[in-house]
Design a protein around this motif. Structure first.
Motif, PDB file in Angstrom:
ATOM      1  N   PHE A  57       0.815  -1.228   0.000  1.00  0.00           N
ATOM      2  CA  PHE A  57       0.000   0.000   0.000  1.00  0.00           C
ATOM      3  C   PHE A  57       0.845   1.273   0.000  1.00  0.00           C
ATOM      4  O   PHE A  57       0.332   2.353   0.249  1.00  0.00           O
ATOM      5  CB  PHE A  57      -0.951  -0.008   1.202  1.00  0.00           C
ATOM      6  N   TYR A  58       2.142   1.142  -0.270  1.00  0.00           N
ATOM      7  CA  TYR A  58       2.958   2.360  -0.381  1.00  0.00           C
ATOM      8  C   TYR A  58       2.425   3.199  -1.546  1.00  0.00           C
ATOM      9  O   TYR A  58       2.063   2.676  -2.604  1.00  0.00           O
ATOM     10  CB  TYR A  58       4.430   2.012  -0.640  1.00  0.00           C
ATOM     11  N   TYR A  59       2.434   4.492  -1.330  1.00  0.00           N
ATOM     12  CA  TYR A  59       1.908   5.430  -2.334  1.00  0.00           C
ATOM     13  C   TYR A  59       2.845   5.504  -3.540  1.00  0.00           C
ATOM     14  O   TYR A  59       4.070   5.573  -3.387  1.00  0.00           O
ATOM     15  CB  TYR A  59       1.768   6.805  -1.675  1.00  0.00           C
ATOM     16  N   ASP A  60       2.254   5.468  -4.733  1.00  0.00           N
ATOM     17  CA  ASP A  60       3.030   5.599  -5.960  1.00  0.00           C
ATOM     18  C   ASP A  60       2.608   6.870  -6.711  1.00  0.00           C
ATOM     19  O   ASP A  60       1.649   6.860  -7.481  1.00  0.00           O
ATOM     20  CB  ASP A  60       2.815   4.365  -6.852  1.00  0.00           C
ATOM     21  N   PRO A  61       3.324   7.978  -6.484  1.00  0.00           N
ATOM     22  CA  PRO A  61       2.918   9.260  -7.078  1.00  0.00           C
ATOM     23  C   PRO A  61       3.121   9.302  -8.596  1.00  0.00           C
ATOM     24  O   PRO A  61       2.610  10.206  -9.252  1.00  0.00           O
ATOM     25  CB  PRO A  61       3.809  10.295  -6.374  1.00  0.00           C
TER      26      PRO A  61
END
Ligand SMILES: [Zn+2]
Length: 543
Positions: A521-525
């Motif tokens: 669930f790490y954010y991928d900008p």
């Protein structure tokens, strides 16, 4: 451990000029002190402050991405590996010199830019809360990863705010050839009050002139003086006994768990006879393995909080005696280890007044209907008054009477505040009336509420840095207050000794268990504009 100020608002007098003279602070029964925002600086200073304000606005997207990214890492104290690297890398790419692994703490660093005086330390915390995993923008309990840690206080916003402010100021320093040094640092393991005393021991503040801190809150504000909250020592007691078959030959055993339980019973009886200001709480970190084995080792971890240094020391001594007594009752042995410590905070009057003048210029963010609906949704969910978000600036507070302090939370920025003139900027990235250290405090932390609050805070921080760089008389006045009022009768004595070491392994096992799932669930900008978009959350989601 959020900075909660028990506000008695004293004389808010418009435009009291800052002078170099010692001013009467909040010690003893000092009378109400006149206080107000610092007068504007020369036109050039005010013009540069307008420039950094505009530049912070132009970096809104970057600020939002940093806030969302750190939220998604969701790392607890001493395990802030991704967070620490991510933030340091951004500063490095922007020309800051990084010293990694500061004070022997893997997730600590300092990032410096510029040369010469003044040296301005700029800090904020980065760690989060066990079991506070929560989907942002959702006004009821809905974890991202069940049981995992989460930003249930909002520490994901502080360093992104500081980075935005520092980058805006750096541009001005280069353009205008300003002398001075910016020194950014992360508040590692603040929830464990685990690192700042070690930063001081390692010399982080040795060349520092003023320290600007930022902590999430639900309004834009600053305060000065002591007389609010507590300091603490965090101590783990480990008892050693003798194992035995708990049914076949229990008389051969000496239960370390019995000692832990007796210590806790003793402490809870003693509680009635402690000062009303104290706060003490504990968790059993090792209660044995299985019932048929008499526990040969057991541990209990206490936070002892009080409102001043002598009382904190005294409370710990009572705890130590209680542990010895429990060991005697059970024929076990006890050792103890200091896991963290924090001095009660004392914020600088000049710095607070200067910051407050900038707060008045910036003002609160404009909240839209969705922001207010989320706030009222969670307030309704928690059966709290549905007041929505802050719409009126908090007032400049200071000069509280320490005798009236009835205790409260702590932050190891207290230690920093007793070493150099310090002020904490409170910025509005969260919702009022939440319990703190809870999933509910995470719901705003990667939403437009957090983003707007961080941008407003970054403006104030950047403007205050410009004031410090360009108005040496303010730095001088801050030191006058520090030396002649704050530290006149009370000098800093660290709770840590030369032998104590940072408790680096805390939360290690928790992250071994949860990190693999959290990574998904790490954010991928590069793929999603916001973390809300990545998670597919409609903003706001309200019951
Ligand atoms: Zn905090």
């Amino acid at each position: 451990m959020r900075t909660k100020h028990f506000a008695i608002v004293l004389g808010f007098v418009a435009l009291a000029a800052v002078t170099g003279a010692a001013q009467r602070g909040g010690r003893g029964n000092a009378p109400a002190v006149q206080t107000g925002p610092t007068l504007p600086g020369p036109p050039r200073v005010e013009a540069l402050k307008r420039d950094v304000m505009a530049d912070v606005d132009s970096m809104k997207v970057m600020t939002q991405q940093m806030v969302d990214q750190v939220f998604s890492f969701a790392e607890p104290g001493f395990q802030e590996l991704e967070t620490s690297k991510y933030l340091a890398d951004i500063l490095e790419k922007n020309g800051f010199k990084i010293e990694r692994g500061y004070a022997g703490i893997p997730t600590a660093w300092t990032a410096t830019f510029g040369t010469g005086k003044p040296v301005i330390a700029i800090g904020s915390d980065i760690d989060d809360i066990p079991q506070a995993s929560q989907k942002p923008g959702v006004a009821y309990h809905d974890p991202i990863v069940e049981g995992a840690p989460g930003h249930g206080e909002g520490h994901n916003t502080g360093v992104p705010l500081n980075i935005t402010a520092a980058l805006a100021v750096k541009k001005i320093m280069e353009r205008e050839h300003l002398q001075g040094t910016l020194k950014l640092w992360p508040g590692v393991a603040e929830e464990l009050v685990g690192a700042k005393a070690y930063f001081i021991r390692a010399g982080m503040l040795r060349d520092v002139d003023v320290s600007l801190f930022a902590h999430v809150g639900n309004n834009l504000g600053a305060s000065w003086g002591g007389g609010f909250g507590t300091g603490l020592v965090s101590v783990e007691y480990t008892f050693k006994g003798e194992s035995a078959h708990a049914a076949a030959q229990p008389w051969r055993g000496r239960s370390a768990l019995d000692a832990v339980e007796l210590m806790d019973v003793g402490w809870n009886f003693r509680r009635e006879h402690l000062r009303l200001q104290q706060r003490s709480h504990n968790v059993i970190t090792n209660g044995g393995d299985q019932p048929n084995v008499v526990p040969p080792t057991a541990s209990v971890w206490y936070y002892f909080r009080e409102t001043d240094y002598p009382h904190i020391k005294e409370l710990r001594e009572i705890g130590d005696r209680m542990a010895q007594a429990a060991a005697m009752m059970t024929d076990t042995q006890v050792t103890s280890r200091l896991l963290g410590s924090a001095w009660p905070q004392h914020m600088n009057k000049t710095l607070a007044e200067t910051m407050y003048a900038n707060i008045l210029t910036v003002g609160l963010p404009t909240w839209d209907e969705a922001d207010t609906a989320l706030a009222k949704g969670i307030q309704r969910e928690l059966k709290q008054p549905q007041i929505g978000l802050a719409t009126e600036l908090s007032r400049l507070r200071g000069g509280l009477d320490p005798e009236q302090n009835m205790g409260g939370p702590s932050d190891d920025i207290g230690d920093i505040s007793w070493n150099v003139p310090t002020v904490t900027l409170q910025y509005p990235s969260n919702i009022p009336n939440l319990p703190g250290h809870n999933w509910a405090n995470a719901i705003a932390s990667a939403t437009p509420i957090a983003h707007k609050g961080a941008t407003a805070g970054a403006k104030v921080q950047a403007m205050t840095i410009i004031d410090m760089l360009m108005r040496p008389e303010l730095v001088q006045a801050a030191w006058d207050y520090f030396r002649n009022v704050q530290a006149k009768d009370q000098k800093y004595v660290p709770f840590i000794t030369d032998k104590d070491q940072p408790a680096l392994t805390l939360n290690e096992r928790m992250m071994e268990k949860y990190r693999p799932e959290m990574k998904k669930f790490y954010y991928d900008p590069t793929k999603y504009k916001t973390y809300l978009e990545q998670l597919g959350i409609k903003y706001p989601t309200v019951r």
